[in-house]
Scaffold this motif. Structure first.
Motif, short mmCIF file in Angstrom:
data_model
loop_
_atom_site.label_atom_id
_atom_site.label_comp_id
_atom_site.label_asym_id
_atom_site.label_seq_id
_atom_site.Cartn_x
_atom_site.Cartn_y
_atom_site.Cartn_z
N ALA A 188 26.68 7.80 -91.78
CA ALA A 188 26.65 6.40 -91.38
C ALA A 188 27.67 5.61 -92.21
O ALA A 188 27.92 5.94 -93.37
CB ALA A 188 25.26 5.82 -91.59
N ARG A 189 28.25 4.56 -91.61
CA ARG A 189 29.21 3.72 -92.31
C ARG A 189 28.71 2.30 -92.39
O ARG A 189 28.25 1.74 -91.39
CB ARG A 189 30.57 3.73 -91.61
CG ARG A 189 31.69 3.17 -92.43
CD ARG A 189 32.94 2.91 -91.61
NE ARG A 189 32.91 1.58 -90.99
CZ ARG A 189 33.87 1.10 -90.21
NH1 ARG A 189 34.92 1.85 -89.91
NH2 ARG A 189 33.77 -0.12 -89.69
N LEU A 241 31.25 2.03 -96.96
CA LEU A 241 30.38 2.97 -97.64
C LEU A 241 29.89 3.99 -96.62
O LEU A 241 29.29 3.62 -95.60
CB LEU A 241 29.19 2.24 -98.28
CG LEU A 241 28.26 3.12 -99.11
CD1 LEU A 241 28.90 3.45 -100.45
CD2 LEU A 241 26.92 2.43 -99.33
N TYR A 242 30.16 5.26 -96.89
CA TYR A 242 29.75 6.35 -96.00
C TYR A 242 28.59 7.10 -96.65
O TYR A 242 28.67 7.50 -97.80
CB TYR A 242 30.90 7.32 -95.75
CG TYR A 242 32.09 6.70 -95.03
CD1 TYR A 242 32.18 6.72 -93.65
CD2 TYR A 242 33.11 6.09 -95.75
CE1 TYR A 242 33.25 6.15 -92.98
CE2 TYR A 242 34.20 5.52 -95.10
CZ TYR A 242 34.27 5.55 -93.72
OH TYR A 242 35.34 4.99 -93.07
N THR A 243 27.51 7.29 -95.89
CA THR A 243 26.34 8.00 -96.42
C THR A 243 26.02 9.18 -95.51
O THR A 243 26.06 9.06 -94.28
CB THR A 243 25.12 7.07 -96.51
OG1 THR A 243 24.91 6.44 -95.24
CG2 THR A 243 25.35 6.00 -97.56
N PRO A 244 25.72 10.34 -96.11
CA PRO A 244 25.43 11.53 -95.31
C PRO A 244 24.11 11.40 -94.58
O PRO A 244 23.20 10.70 -95.02
CB PRO A 244 25.40 12.65 -96.35
CG PRO A 244 25.09 11.96 -97.64
CD PRO A 244 25.69 10.60 -97.56
N ASP A 245 24.00 12.10 -93.44
CA ASP A 245 22.78 12.06 -92.64
C ASP A 245 21.70 12.98 -93.18
O ASP A 245 20.51 12.78 -92.92
CB ASP A 245 23.10 12.48 -91.19
CG ASP A 245 23.95 11.45 -90.48
OD1 ASP A 245 23.87 10.27 -90.83
OD2 ASP A 245 24.71 11.85 -89.57
N THR A 269 39.69 8.63 -93.97
CA THR A 269 39.55 9.98 -93.44
C THR A 269 38.90 10.90 -94.46
O THR A 269 37.95 11.63 -94.16
CB THR A 269 40.92 10.53 -93.03
OG1 THR A 269 41.48 9.72 -92.00
CG2 THR A 269 40.80 11.97 -92.54
N TYR A 270 39.41 10.87 -95.69
CA TYR A 270 38.83 11.71 -96.74
C TYR A 270 37.40 11.29 -97.06
O TYR A 270 36.53 12.14 -97.29
CB TYR A 270 39.69 11.65 -98.00
CG TYR A 270 40.88 12.59 -97.97
CD1 TYR A 270 40.79 13.87 -98.51
CD2 TYR A 270 42.08 12.21 -97.39
CE1 TYR A 270 41.88 14.74 -98.48
CE2 TYR A 270 43.18 13.07 -97.35
CZ TYR A 270 43.07 14.32 -97.90
OH TYR A 270 44.15 15.18 -97.87
N ALA A 271 37.13 9.99 -97.07
CA ALA A 271 35.77 9.51 -97.35
C ALA A 271 34.79 10.02 -96.30
O ALA A 271 33.68 10.47 -96.62
CB ALA A 271 35.75 8.00 -97.42
#
Length: 311
Positions: A2-3, A19-23, A49-51
């Motif tokens: 999620a962003r 902020l990117y968070t894993p599912d 892209t890397y984030a």
């Protein structure tokens, strides 16, 4: 994954970030990475892209726009201030530490191109950072002074300093100081000025390959004299005993800068070469990014005790 759009403060300047968070559900706080963009870039380009890719591997990642650039605040626009750039990384660490879902002892930095140099400087002077990695490491100070390949005629940089001085004088007299245009008008002009490296930069930033409306096409002239006496690699010896990784394309004309940084390391340090890749190839070409993300995942999983997979 999620962003979220977030904001945080860096020396009284509002910084815009994703902020990117894993599912994947996890027990307890997560490891986190701060990801910085190349010079003139924005968070929607290669740093984003890397984030995203690293969030898919289990890390919380934060990609931000540097102060004075992108959606972040700060005047004048287009200012490349090395001290502020380092402060932005530290402010991002502070933001992450204040979150309940982040393990404060498992935060790393990832810098790409110019942010590679800045991330090394930030890590050397901020012991909260546990590990640092750079992709296609570059130091804007060295690049302006010596050229991308290190062989620039010294007269070129002296002329830039003269132009920066004239701009400061104009501003002092209430006149428009103007800006330094960063890109030529065509690929042919880019090749004449910077060879293959110049063409790749033009194609990424100025064509549909990678351009973004907020990516800077100019720098404020005072960027030049602020960069003149700055050396981000001075802090590299302070990184040890914490680990340092640099990922570099073996065709990158800028690779001499990564070598210089590596030679100053006092702790665990690796210079990892990706065969066939140029500097800009590591911005967006899948075959090279795949290799880089695999290496970064293994590195940060080991040194931040993350739950990401290296496969």
């Amino acid at each position: 994954m999620a962003r979220s759009d977030i904001r945080f403060d860096s020396a009284d300047i509002e910084i815009a970030a994703h902020l990117y968070t894993p599912d994947t559900p996890t027990a307890g706080p997560l490891s986190a990475l701060v990801v910085g963009h190349p010079g003139t870039g924005v968070k929607e380009q290669t740093s984003g892209t890397y984030a995203q890719r690293l969030a898919e591997r289990g890390f919380v990642t934060l990609a931000f726009d540097a102060a004075h650039q992108g959606e972040s605040g700060g005047l004048p626009r287009g200012l490349e201030d090395p001290a502020q750039r380092v402060e932005d990384f530290k402010a991002a660490v502070s933001y992450l530490i204040a979150r309940d879902d982040i393990a404060e002892d498992r935060i790393g930095l990832l810098g790409i191109c110019a942010s590679g140099g800045y991330s090394l400087s930030a890590t050397g002077s901020d012991s909260r950072v546990r590990a640092v990695a750079a992709v296609c490491t570059a130091d804007p100070s060295r690049q302006f002074r010596l050229g991308a390949d290190g062989g620039q005629n010294p007269a070129v940089f002296r002329s830039l300093l003269d132009a920066a001085a004239r701009a400061r004088t104009a501003a002092a007299r209430g006149k428009d100081p103007g800006v330094m245009t960063m890109f030529p008008r065509s690929a042919e002009q880019a090749h004449a000025l910077g060879g293959e490296h110049g063409v790749e930069g033009f194609e990424y930033y100025c064509t549909t390959r990678g351009e973004h409306e907020r990516s800077a096409k100019f720098l404020a002239w005072e960027s030049i004299d602020r960069l003149a006496g700055y050396d981000p690699f001075f802090a590299v010896p302070l990184i040890g005993p914490r680990p340092m990784l640099q990922i570099v394309g073996d065709r990158a004309v800028t690779s001499w800068m990564a070598v210089q940084a590596h030679q100053r390391a006092t702790g665990p340090a690796e210079l990892y070469w990706i065969e066939g890749a140029s500097h800009v190839d590591l911005y967006d070409k899948k075959e090279y990014i795949d290799a880089a993300v695999d290496k970064l995942t293994a590195f940060f999983s080991t040194h931040l005790n993350a739950r990401g997979s290296s496969s």
